[in-house]
Design a protein around this motif. Structure first.
Motif, PDB file in Angstrom:
ATOM      1  N   ASN A 649       3.352  36.485  30.856  1.00 37.95           N
ATOM      2  CA  ASN A 649       4.503  37.047  30.154  1.00 37.95           C
ATOM      3  C   ASN A 649       5.735  36.935  31.048  1.00 37.95           C
ATOM      4  O   ASN A 649       5.818  37.604  32.077  1.00 37.95           O
ATOM      5  CB  ASN A 649       4.239  38.518  29.803  1.00 37.95           C
ATOM      6  CG  ASN A 649       5.405  39.151  29.071  1.00 37.95           C
ATOM      7  OD1 ASN A 649       6.328  38.468  28.633  1.00 37.95           O
ATOM      8  ND2 ASN A 649       5.372  40.462  28.932  1.00 37.95           N
ATOM      9  N   PRO A 650       6.713  36.105  30.683  1.00 40.14           N
ATOM     10  CA  PRO A 650       7.889  35.942  31.553  1.00 40.14           C
ATOM     11  C   PRO A 650       8.754  37.189  31.631  1.00 40.14           C
ATOM     12  O   PRO A 650       9.591  37.299  32.523  1.00 40.14           O
ATOM     13  CB  PRO A 650       8.647  34.776  30.892  1.00 40.14           C
ATOM     14  CG  PRO A 650       8.207  34.791  29.471  1.00 40.14           C
ATOM     15  CD  PRO A 650       6.787  35.260  29.483  1.00 40.14           C
ATOM     16  N   ALA A 651       8.569  38.130  30.701  1.00 34.64           N
ATOM     17  CA  ALA A 651       9.418  39.324  30.677  1.00 34.64           C
ATOM     18  C   ALA A 651       8.933  40.410  31.619  1.00 34.64           C
ATOM     19  O   ALA A 651       9.592  41.430  31.781  1.00 34.64           O
ATOM     20  CB  ALA A 651       9.500  39.879  29.252  1.00 34.64           C
ATOM     21  N   THR A 652       7.772  40.233  32.246  1.00 33.93           N
ATOM     22  CA  THR A 652       7.265  41.241  33.187  1.00 33.93           C
ATOM     23  C   THR A 652       6.811  40.542  34.457  1.00 33.93           C
ATOM     24  O   THR A 652       6.084  39.556  34.419  1.00 33.93           O
ATOM     25  CB  THR A 652       6.087  42.022  32.590  1.00 33.93           C
ATOM     26  OG1 THR A 652       5.063  41.099  32.190  1.00 33.93           O
ATOM     27  CG2 THR A 652       6.528  42.827  31.387  1.00 33.93           C
ATOM     28  N   THR A 653       7.261  41.044  35.588  1.00 33.77           N
ATOM     29  CA  THR A 653       6.857  40.501  36.883  1.00 33.77           C
ATOM     30  C   THR A 653       6.569  41.656  37.828  1.00 33.77           C
ATOM     31  O   THR A 653       6.904  42.808  37.550  1.00 33.77           O
ATOM     32  CB  THR A 653       7.952  39.616  37.496  1.00 33.77           C
ATOM     33  OG1 THR A 653       9.150  40.396  37.621  1.00 33.77           O
ATOM     34  CG2 THR A 653       8.230  38.400  36.643  1.00 33.77           C
ATOM     35  N   LYS A 654       5.976  41.340  38.947  1.00 33.58           N
ATOM     36  CA  LYS A 654       5.646  42.361  39.941  1.00 33.58           C
ATOM     37  C   LYS A 654       6.672  42.346  41.075  1.00 33.58           C
ATOM     38  O   LYS A 654       7.077  41.275  41.540  1.00 33.58           O
ATOM     39  CB  LYS A 654       4.249  42.105  40.501  1.00 33.58           C
ATOM     40  CG  LYS A 654       3.138  42.284  39.476  1.00 33.58           C
ATOM     41  CD  LYS A 654       1.778  42.029  40.098  1.00 33.58           C
ATOM     42  CE  LYS A 654       0.660  42.230  39.075  1.00 33.58           C
ATOM     43  NZ  LYS A 654      -0.679  41.959  39.643  1.00 33.58           N
ATOM     44  N   GLY A 655       7.073  43.535  41.507  1.00 34.07           N
ATOM     45  CA  GLY A 655       7.999  43.648  42.630  1.00 34.07           C
ATOM     46  C   GLY A 655       9.314  42.959  42.352  1.00 34.07           C
ATOM     47  O   GLY A 655       9.920  43.126  41.295  1.00 34.07           O
ATOM     48  N   ASN A 656       9.754  42.153  43.316  1.00 33.78           N
ATOM     49  CA  ASN A 656      11.003  41.421  43.201  1.00 33.78           C
ATOM     50  C   ASN A 656      10.813  39.984  42.751  1.00 33.78           C
ATOM     51  O   ASN A 656      11.728  39.170  42.866  1.00 33.78           O
ATOM     52  CB  ASN A 656      11.759  41.440  44.540  1.00 33.78           C
ATOM     53  CG  ASN A 656      12.286  42.818  44.882  1.00 33.78           C
ATOM     54  OD1 ASN A 656      12.672  43.577  43.995  1.00 33.78           O
ATOM     55  ND2 ASN A 656      12.287  43.147  46.163  1.00 33.78           N
ATOM     56  N   ASP A 657       9.611  39.663  42.253  1.00 31.06           N
ATOM     57  CA  ASP A 657       9.370  38.319  41.740  1.00 31.06           C
ATOM     58  C   ASP A 657      10.242  38.073  40.517  1.00 31.06           C
ATOM     59  O   ASP A 657      10.584  39.002  39.777  1.00 31.06           O
ATOM     60  CB  ASP A 657       7.897  38.144  41.373  1.00 31.06           C
ATOM     61  CG  ASP A 657       7.006  38.131  42.603  1.00 31.06           C
ATOM     62  OD1 ASP A 657       7.542  37.938  43.705  1.00 31.06           O
ATOM     63  OD2 ASP A 657       5.790  38.328  42.459  1.00 31.06           O
ATOM     64  N   VAL A 658      10.588  36.817  40.315  1.00 34.41           N
ATOM     65  CA  VAL A 658      11.412  36.468  39.161  1.00 34.41           C
ATOM     66  C   VAL A 658      10.647  35.511  38.266  1.00 34.41           C
ATOM     67  O   VAL A 658       9.723  34.819  38.697  1.00 34.41           O
ATOM     68  CB  VAL A 658      12.745  35.823  39.594  1.00 34.41           C
ATOM     69  CG1 VAL A 658      13.512  36.723  40.526  1.00 34.41           C
ATOM     70  CG2 VAL A 658      12.517  34.453  40.219  1.00 34.41           C
ATOM     71  N   SER A 659      11.070  35.493  37.005  1.00 29.50           N
ATOM     72  CA  SER A 659      10.518  34.553  36.039  1.00 29.50           C
ATOM     73  C   SER A 659      11.692  33.818  35.417  1.00 29.50           C
ATOM     74  O   SER A 659      12.571  34.433  34.829  1.00 29.50           O
ATOM     75  CB  SER A 659       9.717  35.300  34.962  1.00 29.50           C
ATOM     76  OG  SER A 659       9.205  34.391  34.018  1.00 29.50           O
ATOM     77  N   VAL A 660      11.718  32.496  35.614  1.00 25.23           N
ATOM     78  CA  VAL A 660      12.822  31.690  35.109  1.00 25.23           C
ATOM     79  C   VAL A 660      12.454  31.208  33.720  1.00 25.23           C
ATOM     80  O   VAL A 660      11.489  30.471  33.537  1.00 25.23           O
ATOM     81  CB  VAL A 660      13.108  30.500  36.048  1.00 25.23           C
ATOM     82  CG1 VAL A 660      14.342  29.753  35.594  1.00 25.23           C
ATOM     83  CG2 VAL A 660      13.290  30.990  37.466  1.00 25.23           C
TER      84      VAL A 660
END
Length: 1229
Positions: A649-660
């Protein structure tokens, strides 16, 4: 973030600081994409296996070093003597290498053994292989074709005049291409006898080349493109079909290496610029450079993984840089499979298991921890729906045999069977408090439905309801109400009472209902591509979103009128809109921030619930039926036909990780662009597709970046490229960042662009609601244009343009919904009045109308600070202020009444009770009322000290209040002259403050404003006049010494009275007369004429700005009284302003004559059509009656004729008998 009850988001940190943190995380993401691998020798060639699991590196020492990717394991192959020049894949586990030792070696890198050694006649500089054709082609002094099975030479080709530089198979193995130092490229058939097909001659010394098949990703016919480099630093793209070529831009330095990025339309080139290694990525289809990256070292060789996800750059410093190009969706197909179509999917609340039901009659459970799937039950009838309670302990499965099976998910056993329905159960849902179950069943033959609500404590029904239409789905709104959906209507049903309410939105063919986690919103998805968002507190439609293209959206009002004209004279027909996504299922993220929607068109749509905008889509290549979200492991699960697919799911990440998140998988383009702009290494334009990329989960795009670096040109380009204007999860928009920079030019540009967006994006201004006060205070030139478009006429379909208003004046209705409900404005009970042509308006942003709310006071205060007078003429500002004015009128009248009582008691005390010690009651009342006024002033001061001290009426209030308290202490104790002076001052300030209450009335408000402005403008004049009076005072003191001595006080009095032509010249000497003449010219003549001119200028200015001054005075009074309601500072919520008025009263309308005529014509035509229909029906009735009468007359005529015929026949018979008798008599005679 501190989210207040009304939804107001107050930024705790500076927008610049927050966005900087977001952007820094993006830069860190780029750094995470680059991985360095060390090699023990100089790298001469490089290759990635077909499986993309192994990296093979040829070295100068004759070793082939094998690296197992995603692990630390590596091992060497020793076989060559000297440098290895080239490598190529032969199969999934085999590779061929060629070197300086005139050998070709076939290796199996999985078994770690040499398979075959082929002796070539000279050095091998290039090599290629085809597994299907079982051939290996090598290049040295000639092109040689070898059998990969036997190692025998099949054919030798000596067409080139120089050594071979490269060989590549092209067009899916039908041809192969060779290039040599003779600057020629030959194309051969890949089938025996390997004849030459064509040749290409390059006009520059040939460097390296790569075959770059174009359009393969789009499943179109492959266009054979060959990319070659030359010493002239130009890349040429050759079309092998016709030999034509396209030259790309000239590079700054020589191109070292080139490679095709597998499985894509892109290619990569490497070069050295000023001692820095550079990697450029090109679109071989368009020839555009998509991005470039700075490498850590100078590259020597390039290759890409077979899946196109990575590029490998081998450098002269014995290191390899592995660059990740894409976002890894971590997709897994076939997690659960059924023998037939899947009918339902759910995830347990603890995210431990997936349950599915299918057309194969089975119920399956898949454990997400052990990755094991078990079949729990295979029913006799097909299960149609499935749901689980909030605790995850009970699961309901409805089937086609009208029963509901209740399962205990912990024991994985069926515990109940509910059989009260008459038809197939198609939808079930548990209440959030785990006490009730709702189920619906439908009769497919009659399109009828029924609803049952069950008590889970006893498993007995507590509510039964039927529907004349098919019920598509059901969902609990809360523990007391259930929402059931028919084709185009939502029905709110009470769980116990007979209460029922219909909700009509814009969603048709409703397929799915989504309840927000906070149970405040309900979302309905439909087959017409519409998404309706409902407020469950008021059961009001908040917004309707559409995935239609801009050209398919609702058109202009004229088109609607034409459609209305057509519909009024002929029956409505179904309109087919092409390319409309069929929305089938959806879910919300755990924070209700994003909505994920599945469509029949093989894509997942991602929507921002905050901005009410679609962020983008993910193509899955398969039709979607169900969507479920696992927030803990950050995975989305969808069903496609008979299998379950999972993806990240690109709308949820852990910590400061990003999803482009963007339009294709090559996110490195976007991240690299971010880094270049961030480091200042960017100028000019950029690829437009970068406007569509978004950094999740913070919802940051390049417009935020451009605003942060204060680049006006790039911000302008982003708007031109239709980059979405979005807010971050912290409520920060690009405008928020620009406002903090205080760059008026940048802010003004953004405002101009947003004003143009408003007509096509109704919710864009809602993203500015937090920024509006700062905008007002900055007062850029285009601010009035923004407000001008913020109260446009509604183009909502279905509005009634003729009707009778509930009140004679314009009616403003605050609503949580952007959509207008005509019932809020129209009076359906009054049939005596004639209908009028109506105008509807709706604000493009929300305001908090709650009296005393701090957000409303902040907005009003910013209007006071606004220096653009045209803002106050904007329809939205005018309507807002009038609405607020109406709210505080009762409070103003109460305050004025209290002040009038105070003034009357003061007058009574002054005239009657001041000299009577027995009249103390009046002093007590004055003291009490004065205390109330002091409390009011204290409250106002606490809300905003700066605004308080800027209002002269507040100074007057404070002076009067403190004088009254001093008098109350001094008068009873001492009295005397000082008390009379205090009382006189109290009377002056009291009557002066009383003038302020005349601002309540429109007729006198203008006069008070005029007086205030004149007094303000007279201050500089008074200083000059005082200076002049003092000058002549001292002159007269000096001159009086010649005749008679005069004191300062007498001279000052004479000089002052001279201004008003009150003087005594008795006994003046000659020199005093000269001074007197000068004084009369300066003070009475010049100064008073100057005063008249100042007052005239003030009058003209105030008169020209009368409307603005009037509104500003109203705003000032509104703030004054709203601050009194301190207990409601954080209450209320933002709402849209809706206005309905007739066309004659709409003061904001410009030219509605034509539209009014068209609407009137439509109405009259509709009326005529109704009358014609009535006449036609009446005529038909008359015709039937006339026909009946004619038929009766005809029947009577037939009967009469029949009687006459009988009588004639009888007469004839009688006449014949008489004639016969007469003949016999004659005969006898």
């Amino acid at each position: 973030m501190d989210i207040k009850p009304d939804g107001y988001v107050e930024l705790q940190d500076s927008p610049q600081i927050e966005v900087k943190e977001f952007l820094e995380n993006v830069i860190k993401d780029f750094d995470k994409r680059v991985e360095t691998i060390s090699v023990n020798s100089v790298i001469t060639s490089m290759l990635v296996s077909k499986s993309s699991k192994f990296l093979l590196v040829g070295t100068r020492k004759g070793l082939v070093q094998v690296y197992k990717l995603n692990s630390k394991e590596n091992y060497p192959f020793q076989g060559h003597v000297g440098k290895i020049n080239c490598l190529c894949n032969l199969s999934d586990s085999m590779v061929a290498s060629g070197g300086e030792d005139n050998k070709i070696i076939l290796w199996n890198f999985e078994t770690r053994r040499r398979v075959k050694i082929i002796a070539a006649d000279d050095k091998v500089f290039a090599i290629a292989a085809d597994e299907d054709k079982k051939i290996v082609i090598s290049g040295g002094g000639a092109v040689r074709i070898w059998s990969s099975e036997t190692g025998e030479l099949v054919k030798e080709i000596k067409d080139h005049k120089g050594h071979i530089k490269g060989i590549s198979f092209a067009k899916k193995g039908d041809i192969f291409v060779t290039a040599a130092s003779d600057n020629k490229i030959f194309i051969y058939s890949a089938n025996s006898p390997y004849d030459k097909v064509s040749e290409i001659v390059q006009d520059s010394s040939l460097g390296s080349f790569a075959y770059c098949p174009s359009n393969e990703l789009n499943n179109r016919e492959e266009k054979p493109i060959l990319a070659s480099t030359g010493e002239d630093r130009i890349i040429r793209l050759w079309n092998l079909s016709d030999g034509s070529h396209n030259r790309l831009e000239k590079m700054k330095s020589s191109i070292i290496a080139i490679c095709n990025i597998e499985n894509s339309n892109y290619m990569a080139t490497a070069c050295e610029e000023d001692g820095i290694g550079m990697l450029y990525i090109w679109d071989s289809n368009t020839g555009n450079c998509e991005t470039y990256l700075k490498l850590n070292s100078v590259p020597k060789v390039l290759c890409s993984s077979s899946d196109g996800k990575y590029i490998y750059s081998g450098s002269i410093d014995k290191t390899i840089e592995r660059i990740r190009l894409v976002e890894d969706p971590k997709r897994k197909d076939g997690i659960v499979t059924h023998d037939d179509t899947i009918n339902g999917l759910l995830i347990t609340p603890d995210n431990s298991s997936i349950f599915t039901i299918g057309e194969d009659n089975s119920l399956k459970m898949h454990s997400l921890q052990s990755n094991i799937t078990i079949e729990l039950r295979r029913y006799e009838g097909r299960p149609k729906c499935i749901a689980i309670n909030k605790l995850g302990t009970l699961m309901a499965v409805g089937n086609e045999y009208s029963t509901i099976k209740i399962w205990n998910t912990q024991t994985q056993k069926e515990v109940r069977s509910l059989a009260m329905h008459h038809w197939a159960v198609t939808s079930v849902d548990f209440s959030r408090d785990n006490t009730k179950l709702a189920s619906v069943a439908n009769d497919a033959t009659k399109s009828e439905g029924e609803l049952l609500i069950w008590d889970l404590a006893s498993f007995t029904p507590i509510k039964y309801a039927t529907s004349t239409k098919e019920i598509r789905c059901v969902s609990f709104a809360n523990s007391n109400f259930v929402v059931q959906a028919t084709a185009d209507t939502l029905h709110v049903v009470s769980c116990t009472a007979a209460e029922h309410k219909e909700l009509k939105g814009f969603t048709q063919n409703i397929s799915h209902l989504v309840l927000s986690h906070n149970q405040k919103l309900l979302i309905s998805l439909g087959g017409n591509g519409m998404i309706d968002i409902w407020d469950l507190e008021f059961f009001t439609l908040i917004a309707s979103l559409t995935a239609l293209e801009e050209t398919q959206e609702i058109g202009e009002m004229g088109n609607q009128m034409i459609a209305g004209l057509r519909d009024s004279i002929r029956p409505k027909q179904k309109r087919n809109i092409q390319r409309v996504p069929l929305l089938v299922s959806g879910c919300l993220t755990d924070s209700d921030e994003y909505l994920i929607v599945g469509t029949r068109y093989e894509e997942l749509q991602f929507w921002s619930m905050r901005d009410k905008a679609m962020l983008g889509t993910v193509k899955l290549g398969t039709a979607i039926k169900h969507v479920a979200l696992d927030p803990i492991s950050e995975y989305i699960y969808v069903t496609s036909e008979n299998q379950v697919i999972s993806l990240k799911n690109p709308a949820t990440t852990k910590g400061n990780d990003v999803s482009v998140f963007g339009p294709n998988i090559y996110s490195v383009f976007y991240v690299a662009f971010f880094k270049r702009v961030w480091s200042g290494d960017f100028q000019g334009s950029y690829p437009t597709h970068l406007n569509d990329w978004i950094i999740l989960p913070w919802c940051v795009n390049i417009m935020h970046l451009f605003a942060y670096i204060v680049d006006i040109q790039l911000v302008n380009l982003s708007f031109k490229g239709k980059c979405k204007f979005l807010t971050t999860t912290s409520g920060i928009s690009p405008l928020s960042i620009a406002l903090e920079t205080q760059n008026k030019e940048l802010v003004d540009l953004i405002i101009k662009k947003i004003a143009k967006i408003i007509p096509r994006d109704s919710f864009v201004l809602t993203r500015l609601e937090n920024d509006l006060p700062s905008l007002n205070e900055l007062s850029t030139p285009s601010l009035s244009n923004l407000y001008k478009y913020a109260f446009l006429r509604s183009k909502q379909p279905g509005l009634k343009y003729f009707g009778i208003l509930k009140s004679d004046e314009s009616h403003v209705y605050p609503s949580v919904s952007y959509n207008i409900d005509c019932n809020n404005f129209l009076d359906k009970t009054n049939a005596k009045k004639s209908e009028e042509f109506l105008i509807y308006r709706v604000s493009s942003f929300r305001v908090n109308l709650t009296m005393g709310n701090v957000e409303g006071i902040r907005f009003l205060s910013s209007l006071i600070a606004c220096t653009d007078p045209s803002v106050f003429e904007a329809p939205i500002i005018h309507t807002y202020i009038i609405t607020k004015w109406q709210q505080i009128q009762s409070l103003m009248l109460g305050h004025a009444t209290l002040y009038l009582i105070f003034l009357m008691i003061l007058i009574y005390y002054t005239l009657i009770a001041a000299d009577k010690s027995t009249e103390t009651w009046s002093l007590i009342l004055l003291g009490l009322i004065n205390t109330v006024f002091l409390l009011i002033e204290g409250i106002e001061m606490s809300m905003g000290f700066q605004h308080f001290i800027n209002d002269m009426w507040n100074w007057s209030d404070l002076a009067r209040i403190f004088l009254v308290f001093i008098y109350l202490i001094e008068a009873p104790l001492w009295g005397g002259e000082f008390s009379r002076i205090l009382l006189a001052l109290i009377l002056v300030f009291s009557f002066q403050r009383g003038l302020g209450f005349f601002r309540v009335f429109k007729q006198t408000r203008y006069m008070i404003s005029m007086i205030s402005e004149i007094v303000s403008d007279m201050v500089p004049f008074g200083i000059v006049l005082l200076f002049s009076i003092l000058a002549f005072t001292f002159m007269f003191i000096v001159l009086s010494g010649i005749s008679e001595a005069k004191g300062f006080e007498e001279s000052l009095m004479n000089s002052y009275l001279l201004v008003f032509n009150a003087f005594n010249t008795d006994g003046y000497s000659d020199i005093e007369w000269i001074s007197f003449y000068v004084a009369t010219i300066v003070n009475p003549l010049m100064m008073f004429n100057l005063l008249v001119a100042i007052m005239g200028d003030t009058y003209e200015r105030v008169n020209d700005e009368m409307v603005v001054a009037d509104i500003q005075a109203m705003v000032s009074m509104i703030i004054e009284y709203e601050t009194m309601v301190f207990w409601r500072r954080n209450s209320g919520q933002r709402m849209y302003l809706q206005l309905c008025t007739n066309v004659d009263q709409d003061e904001f309308a410009l030219d509605l004559g034509l539209e009014k005529k068209v609407q009137t014509f439509i109405k009259e035509l509709t009326s005529v059509n109704t009358k014609l229909t009535s006449i036609n029906e009446s005529s038909k009735t008359t015709q039937d009656l006339l026909g009946k009468k004619i038929a009766d007359i005809s029947n009577e005529g037939v009967e009469t004729l029949s009687g006459i015929e009988i009588e004639i026949k009888s007469f004839k018979e009688k006449f014949a008998d008489k004639l016969k008798a007469l003949e016999e008599k004659v005969k006898n005679k």
